[in-house]
Design a protein around this motif. Structure first.
Motif, PDB file in Angstrom:
ATOM      1  N   TYR A  19     -26.690 -20.657 -38.557  1.00  0.00           N
ATOM      2  CA  TYR A  19     -26.280 -20.902 -37.171  1.00  0.00           C
ATOM      3  C   TYR A  19     -26.774 -19.709 -36.372  1.00  0.00           C
ATOM      4  CZ  TYR A  19     -23.250 -22.700 -33.442  1.00  0.00           C
ATOM      5  OH  TYR A  19     -22.763 -23.251 -32.269  1.00  0.00           O
ATOM      6  N   LYS A  20     -27.655 -19.985 -35.412  1.00  0.00           N
ATOM      7  CA  LYS A  20     -28.237 -18.906 -34.618  1.00  0.00           C
ATOM      8  C   LYS A  20     -27.855 -19.089 -33.159  1.00  0.00           C
ATOM      9  CE  LYS A  20     -32.064 -18.170 -37.757  1.00  0.00           C
ATOM     10  NZ  LYS A  20     -33.509 -18.049 -37.909  1.00  0.00           N
ATOM     11  N   LEU A  21     -27.832 -17.981 -32.468  1.00  0.00           N
ATOM     12  CA  LEU A  21     -27.401 -17.957 -31.081  1.00  0.00           C
ATOM     13  C   LEU A  21     -28.375 -17.097 -30.278  1.00  0.00           C
ATOM     14  CD1 LEU A  21     -24.979 -18.505 -29.064  1.00  0.00           C
ATOM     15  CD2 LEU A  21     -24.089 -16.302 -29.825  1.00  0.00           C
ATOM     16  N   ALA A  22     -28.759 -17.576 -29.106  1.00  0.00           N
ATOM     17  CA  ALA A  22     -29.575 -16.787 -28.174  1.00  0.00           C
ATOM     18  C   ALA A  22     -28.816 -16.717 -26.858  1.00  0.00           C
ATOM     19  CB  ALA A  22     -30.943 -17.416 -27.978  1.00  0.00           C
ATOM     20  N   LEU A  23     -28.837 -15.567 -26.220  1.00  0.00           N
ATOM     21  CA  LEU A  23     -28.121 -15.362 -24.963  1.00  0.00           C
ATOM     22  C   LEU A  23     -29.109 -15.098 -23.836  1.00  0.00           C
ATOM     23  CD1 LEU A  23     -25.335 -12.985 -26.328  1.00  0.00           C
ATOM     24  CD2 LEU A  23     -25.140 -15.438 -25.904  1.00  0.00           C
ATOM     25  N   GLN A  29     -33.787 -13.710 -16.938  1.00  0.00           N
ATOM     26  CA  GLN A  29     -34.647 -12.525 -16.861  1.00  0.00           C
ATOM     27  C   GLN A  29     -34.491 -11.673 -18.123  1.00  0.00           C
ATOM     28  OE1 GLN A  29     -34.147 -10.219 -13.297  1.00  0.00           O
ATOM     29  NE2 GLN A  29     -35.603  -8.671 -13.939  1.00  0.00           N
ATOM     30  N   TYR A  30     -33.289 -11.714 -18.687  1.00  0.00           N
ATOM     31  CA  TYR A  30     -33.012 -10.963 -19.914  1.00  0.00           C
ATOM     32  C   TYR A  30     -32.576 -11.948 -20.991  1.00  0.00           C
ATOM     33  CZ  TYR A  30     -33.133  -6.966 -16.827  1.00  0.00           C
ATOM     34  OH  TYR A  30     -33.521  -6.019 -15.918  1.00  0.00           O
ATOM     35  N   LEU A  31     -33.360 -12.056 -22.034  1.00  0.00           N
ATOM     36  CA  LEU A  31     -33.095 -12.977 -23.138  1.00  0.00           C
ATOM     37  C   LEU A  31     -32.944 -12.192 -24.431  1.00  0.00           C
ATOM     38  CD1 LEU A  31     -35.867 -15.609 -22.324  1.00  0.00           C
ATOM     39  CD2 LEU A  31     -33.437 -15.830 -21.846  1.00  0.00           C
ATOM     40  N   THR A  32     -32.040 -12.654 -25.279  1.00  0.00           N
ATOM     41  CA  THR A  32     -31.912 -12.034 -26.597  1.00  0.00           C
ATOM     42  C   THR A  32     -32.780 -12.815 -27.576  1.00  0.00           C
ATOM     43  OG1 THR A  32     -30.093 -13.438 -27.334  1.00  0.00           O
ATOM     44  CG2 THR A  32     -29.513 -11.431 -26.139  1.00  0.00           C
ATOM     45  N   SER A  53     -26.691  -2.747 -19.004  1.00  0.00           N
ATOM     46  CA  SER A  53     -26.828  -1.588 -18.137  1.00  0.00           C
ATOM     47  C   SER A  53     -27.125  -2.097 -16.729  1.00  0.00           C
ATOM     48  CB  SER A  53     -27.966  -0.698 -18.644  1.00  0.00           C
ATOM     49  OG  SER A  53     -28.168   0.376 -17.777  1.00  0.00           O
ATOM     50  N   HIS A  54     -26.392  -1.567 -15.755  1.00  0.00           N
ATOM     51  CA  HIS A  54     -26.609  -2.027 -14.379  1.00  0.00           C
ATOM     52  C   HIS A  54     -26.643  -0.855 -13.414  1.00  0.00           C
ATOM     53  CE1 HIS A  54     -22.462  -1.427 -12.803  1.00  0.00           C
ATOM     54  NE2 HIS A  54     -22.140  -1.532 -14.080  1.00  0.00           N
ATOM     55  N   ARG A  55     -27.290  -1.098 -12.289  1.00  0.00           N
ATOM     56  CA  ARG A  55     -27.324  -0.148 -11.184  1.00  0.00           C
ATOM     57  C   ARG A  55     -26.879  -0.917  -9.956  1.00  0.00           C
ATOM     58  NH1 ARG A  55     -32.782   2.714  -9.836  1.00  0.00           N
ATOM     59  NH2 ARG A  55     -32.317   3.716 -11.811  1.00  0.00           N
ATOM     60  N   GLY A  56     -25.714  -0.586  -9.449  1.00  0.00           N
ATOM     61  CA  GLY A  56     -25.154  -1.351  -8.335  1.00  0.00           C
ATOM     62  C   GLY A  56     -24.832  -2.755  -8.826  1.00  0.00           C
ATOM     63  N   THR A  57     -25.419  -3.762  -8.172  1.00  0.00           N
ATOM     64  CA  THR A  57     -25.202  -5.144  -8.590  1.00  0.00           C
ATOM     65  C   THR A  57     -26.378  -5.686  -9.396  1.00  0.00           C
ATOM     66  OG1 THR A  57     -26.151  -5.960  -6.518  1.00  0.00           O
ATOM     67  CG2 THR A  57     -23.753  -5.639  -6.584  1.00  0.00           C
ATOM     68  N   GLU A  58     -27.352  -4.845  -9.677  1.00  0.00           N
ATOM     69  CA  GLU A  58     -28.570  -5.281 -10.373  1.00  0.00           C
ATOM     70  C   GLU A  58     -28.497  -4.948 -11.869  1.00  0.00           C
ATOM     71  OE1 GLU A  58     -33.349  -4.241 -10.323  1.00  0.00           O
ATOM     72  OE2 GLU A  58     -32.019  -3.286  -8.888  1.00  0.00           O
ATOM     73  N   LEU A  59     -28.727  -5.961 -12.695  1.00  0.00           N
ATOM     74  CA  LEU A  59     -28.780  -5.767 -14.146  1.00  0.00           C
ATOM     75  C   LEU A  59     -30.109  -5.104 -14.486  1.00  0.00           C
ATOM     76  CD1 LEU A  59     -27.314  -6.312 -16.822  1.00  0.00           C
ATOM     77  CD2 LEU A  59     -28.500  -8.496 -16.932  1.00  0.00           C
ATOM     78  N   ARG A  60     -30.064  -3.990 -15.202  1.00  0.00           N
ATOM     79  CA  ARG A  60     -31.282  -3.214 -15.501  1.00  0.00           C
ATOM     80  C   ARG A  60     -31.802  -3.428 -16.920  1.00  0.00           C
ATOM     81  NH1 ARG A  60     -33.870  -1.203 -11.427  1.00  0.00           N
ATOM     82  NH2 ARG A  60     -34.376   0.656 -12.542  1.00  0.00           N
ATOM     83  N   SER A  61     -30.885  -3.585 -17.901  1.00  0.00           N
ATOM     84  CA  SER A  61     -31.312  -3.798 -19.280  1.00  0.00           C
ATOM     85  C   SER A  61     -30.192  -4.455 -20.073  1.00  0.00           C
ATOM     86  CB  SER A  61     -31.723  -2.474 -19.945  1.00  0.00           C
ATOM     87  OG  SER A  61     -30.602  -1.639 -20.105  1.00  0.00           O
ATOM     88  N   VAL A  65     -26.652  -7.191 -30.468  1.00  0.00           N
ATOM     89  CA  VAL A  65     -26.729  -6.875 -31.890  1.00  0.00           C
ATOM     90  C   VAL A  65     -25.580  -7.577 -32.609  1.00  0.00           C
ATOM     91  CG1 VAL A  65     -26.698  -4.994 -33.578  1.00  0.00           C
ATOM     92  CG2 VAL A  65     -27.647  -4.590 -31.319  1.00  0.00           C
ATOM     93  N   VAL A  66     -25.875  -8.107 -33.793  1.00  0.00           N
ATOM     94  CA  VAL A  66     -24.829  -8.681 -34.640  1.00  0.00           C
ATOM     95  C   VAL A  66     -24.311  -7.573 -35.545  1.00  0.00           C
ATOM     96  CG1 VAL A  66     -24.286 -10.397 -36.396  1.00  0.00           C
ATOM     97  CG2 VAL A  66     -25.902 -10.956 -34.576  1.00  0.00           C
ATOM     98  N   GLU A  67     -22.988  -7.336 -35.483  1.00  0.00           N
ATOM     99  CA  GLU A  67     -22.355  -6.268 -36.256  1.00  0.00           C
ATOM    100  C   GLU A  67     -21.154  -6.836 -37.007  1.00  0.00           C
ATOM    101  OE1 GLU A  67     -23.106  -2.532 -33.254  1.00  0.00           O
ATOM    102  OE2 GLU A  67     -21.254  -3.658 -33.029  1.00  0.00           O
ATOM    103  N   PRO A  68     -20.674  -6.126 -38.008  1.00  0.00           N
ATOM    104  CA  PRO A  68     -19.442  -6.559 -38.678  1.00  0.00           C
ATOM    105  C   PRO A  68     -18.231  -6.396 -37.752  1.00  0.00           C
ATOM    106  CG  PRO A  68     -20.631  -4.941 -40.018  1.00  0.00           C
ATOM    107  CD  PRO A  68     -21.303  -4.985 -38.695  1.00  0.00           C
ATOM    108  N   VAL A  69     -17.263  -7.279 -37.901  1.00  0.00           N
ATOM    109  CA  VAL A  69     -16.019  -7.161 -37.140  1.00  0.00           C
ATOM    110  C   VAL A  69     -15.325  -5.874 -37.574  1.00  0.00           C
ATOM    111  CG1 VAL A  69     -13.756  -8.219 -36.771  1.00  0.00           C
ATOM    112  CG2 VAL A  69     -15.779  -9.660 -36.897  1.00  0.00           C
ATOM    113  N   PRO A  70     -14.803  -5.091 -36.636  1.00  0.00           N
ATOM    114  CA  PRO A  70     -14.116  -3.844 -36.992  1.00  0.00           C
ATOM    115  C   PRO A  70     -12.920  -4.096 -37.921  1.00  0.00           C
ATOM    116  CG  PRO A  70     -14.485  -3.965 -34.623  1.00  0.00           C
ATOM    117  CD  PRO A  70     -14.867  -5.284 -35.185  1.00  0.00           C
ATOM    118  N   GLN A  71     -12.670  -3.153 -38.780  1.00  0.00           N
ATOM    119  CA  GLN A  71     -11.620  -3.279 -39.796  1.00  0.00           C
ATOM    120  C   GLN A  71     -10.237  -3.493 -39.179  1.00  0.00           C
ATOM    121  OE1 GLN A  71     -12.541  -3.481 -42.983  1.00  0.00           O
ATOM    122  NE2 GLN A  71     -10.447  -4.003 -43.515  1.00  0.00           N
ATOM    123  N   GLU A  72      -9.943  -2.805 -38.074  1.00  0.00           N
ATOM    124  CA  GLU A  72      -8.616  -2.958 -37.465  1.00  0.00           C
ATOM    125  C   GLU A  72      -8.395  -4.385 -36.954  1.00  0.00           C
ATOM    126  OE1 GLU A  72     -11.224  -1.245 -34.177  1.00  0.00           O
ATOM    127  OE2 GLU A  72     -10.794  -0.600 -36.201  1.00  0.00           O
TER     128      GLU A  72
END
Length: 157
Positions: A19-23, A29-32, A53-61, A65-72
């Motif tokens: 099962y794959k996911l793209a955002l 403008q920004y695709l994963t 990352s944003h500057r004002g109302t503009e998305l910059r980057s 990343v897929v990571e393990p769920v935190p232990q807590e």
């Protein structure tokens, strides 16, 4: 900000399929890249961390990343984690962690104009201060110069 995304079971999805996911952000403008969420190859319960990352109302980057769920979280919500790992339980609930970073806006022209204005005000204050300190001497000098001109004018007559 931690949220949950509901993942429906696709039509024809087999328990051994990936099962794959793209955002997509900011009008695509920004695709994963495709992020593998469910796979026999994954040895952990996944959580997607999206760094924006944003500057004002503009998305910059953007980076995802897929990571393990935190232990807590695994300890506090064992039932939801077990449901996610159960291949026959649908819909799945995927943890999404959004991290925002703000880039500070710096207006160089405004900064230069501000410093120039401060400099002009400082010079004006200095000129007034000098004028007040030496007013008597300047007045005496002007008076002496005027007297000398009168003396020269009288000598010519």
């Amino acid at each position: 900000r931690l949220t949950v995304m509901t993942l429906p079971r696709p039509v024809g999805f087999a328990d051994t399929d990936d099962y794959k996911l793209a955002l997509s952000f900011d009008g695509e403008q920004y695709l994963t890249p495709w992020l593998t969420i469910i796979s026999e190859k994954l040895t952990f319960t996944p959580m997607v961390t999206v760094k924006l990352s944003h500057r004002g109302t503009e998305l910059r980057s953007m980076q995802a990343v897929v990571e393990p769920v935190p232990q807590e979280f695994i300890q506090k919500h064992a039932e939801q984690i077990d449901a996610f790992n159960n291949v026959s339980h649908w819909p799945k609930h995927l943890l999404m962690n959004y991290e925002w970073t703000e880039e500070i806006e710096v207006d160089e022209l405004l900064g230069i104009n501000f410093l120039l204005g401060i400099g002009v005000i400082a010079v004006m204050i200095m000129i007034v201060s000098i004028y007040r300190a030496y007013y008597d001497k300047i007045a005496k000098l002007v008076e002496e110069l005027a007297d000398e001109e009168e003396d020269e004018a009288e000598k010519k007559d």
